[in-house]
Design a protein around this motif. Sequence first.
Motif, PDB file in Angstrom:
ATOM      1  N   LEU A  94      92.090 -34.919   5.238  1.00 47.75           N
ATOM      2  CA  LEU A  94      91.530 -34.178   5.212  1.00 47.75           C
ATOM      3  C   LEU A  94      90.694 -33.663   6.162  1.00 47.75           C
ATOM      4  O   LEU A  94      91.073 -34.931   7.590  1.00 47.75           O
ATOM      5  N   LEU A 148      85.398 -30.563   8.920  1.00 40.63           N
ATOM      6  CA  LEU A 148      85.140 -30.432   7.657  1.00 40.63           C
ATOM      7  C   LEU A 148      83.361 -30.629   7.317  1.00 40.63           C
ATOM      8  O   LEU A 148      83.150 -31.465   8.564  1.00 40.63           O
ATOM      9  N   SER A 203      80.524 -32.015   6.901  1.00 36.06           N
ATOM     10  CA  SER A 203      80.014 -33.104   6.582  1.00 36.06           C
ATOM     11  C   SER A 203      79.530 -33.668   5.316  1.00 36.06           C
ATOM     12  O   SER A 203      80.574 -34.785   4.271  1.00 36.06           O
ATOM     13  N   ARG A 251      82.814 -33.407   2.974  1.00 34.59           N
ATOM     14  CA  ARG A 251      84.397 -34.521   2.559  1.00 34.59           C
ATOM     15  C   ARG A 251      83.060 -35.313   2.000  1.00 34.59           C
ATOM     16  O   ARG A 251      84.079 -36.494   1.113  1.00 34.59           O
ATOM     17  N   GLN A 252      82.046 -35.924   2.376  1.00 34.35           N
ATOM     18  CA  GLN A 252      81.122 -36.994   0.480  1.00 34.35           C
ATOM     19  C   GLN A 252      81.593 -36.793  -0.285  1.00 34.35           C
ATOM     20  O   GLN A 252      81.471 -37.645  -0.759  1.00 34.35           O
ATOM     21  N   THR A 255      84.723 -37.464  -1.474  1.00 37.97           N
ATOM     22  CA  THR A 255      85.367 -39.480  -1.364  1.00 37.97           C
ATOM     23  C   THR A 255      84.260 -39.301  -2.771  1.00 37.97           C
ATOM     24  O   THR A 255      84.784 -40.379  -3.074  1.00 37.97           O
TER      25      THR A 255
END
Length: 275
Positions: free
Chosen positions: A247, A251, A253, A256-257, A260
Amino acid sequence: MWSLLGGGREPQDATLEHTVRRELAEEAGLHIADLTPFGTEYASDDTGASVPIAIYAGRWNGDPRDLRLTEGVMLAWFAPDDLHRLRIADTTCELVRRHAASRPANASSTASQSGPSSHEERRPASPHGTVLNVIGVHLHLERPDGTVLLGLRHPDSAFAPSTWHVLAGHCEQESAVTCLIREAREEAGLLIQPQDVELVHVVHHVDHAGDQLRMGLFFRARTWTGEPELREPDKCTQWKFWDPTALPDNLVSYTRQAITKIRNGDLYSESGWPA
């Protein structure tokens, strides 16, 4: 949006006070014994002309949940210091705060000593500390090869400028799935059917201490029609499918978390809260 009760004058209203009393009765079944003029605000109509709005002040100590509301969706008590947490017009905030500042300094302490009829003791609208959370919907659009759709936000964006983010938006007067479908169509020209949507992650997040609290709902579209288009170039300047293992650095945050967590099958996470 939150606003004050009120409405326009009608032919049968002899005075402006008659207007506000009629509106209170029609909208919420409210009958206030003492109403006093507080001031006049000005708004612009569709033609740009200035329209005066007479503001009246009154006192009432009841539970808004007991009222017969005929317009809008709910009534609730809010302290003037909590207005910044609401979606409310700046002019309304200023008006309420100006009224609060005009009251005697000992008004609240006097009310708290006035027995069971006091406003503070009888307002049961929400538990102590309850605040509104903004509901945001996010589209986790994943191709068969596993790549996910991200958009590069405009450099002038108020939120996350020049940063990648999933297609997202705030719920208006609509359900979360309806909001998702609308945002996908408006922002990227994607057509999604309600039966093809599934909730895959929820993130409760705050950007900085004291900021608006937010609940982010991430939905996967199992199937869709169309390819991403730049329908709102003032918000998003590029759409691109990314490998979730590679990624972009810039991005959002919590996005992104969430990506995942979705890959791991986790339904819930938190972001930005103090440890």
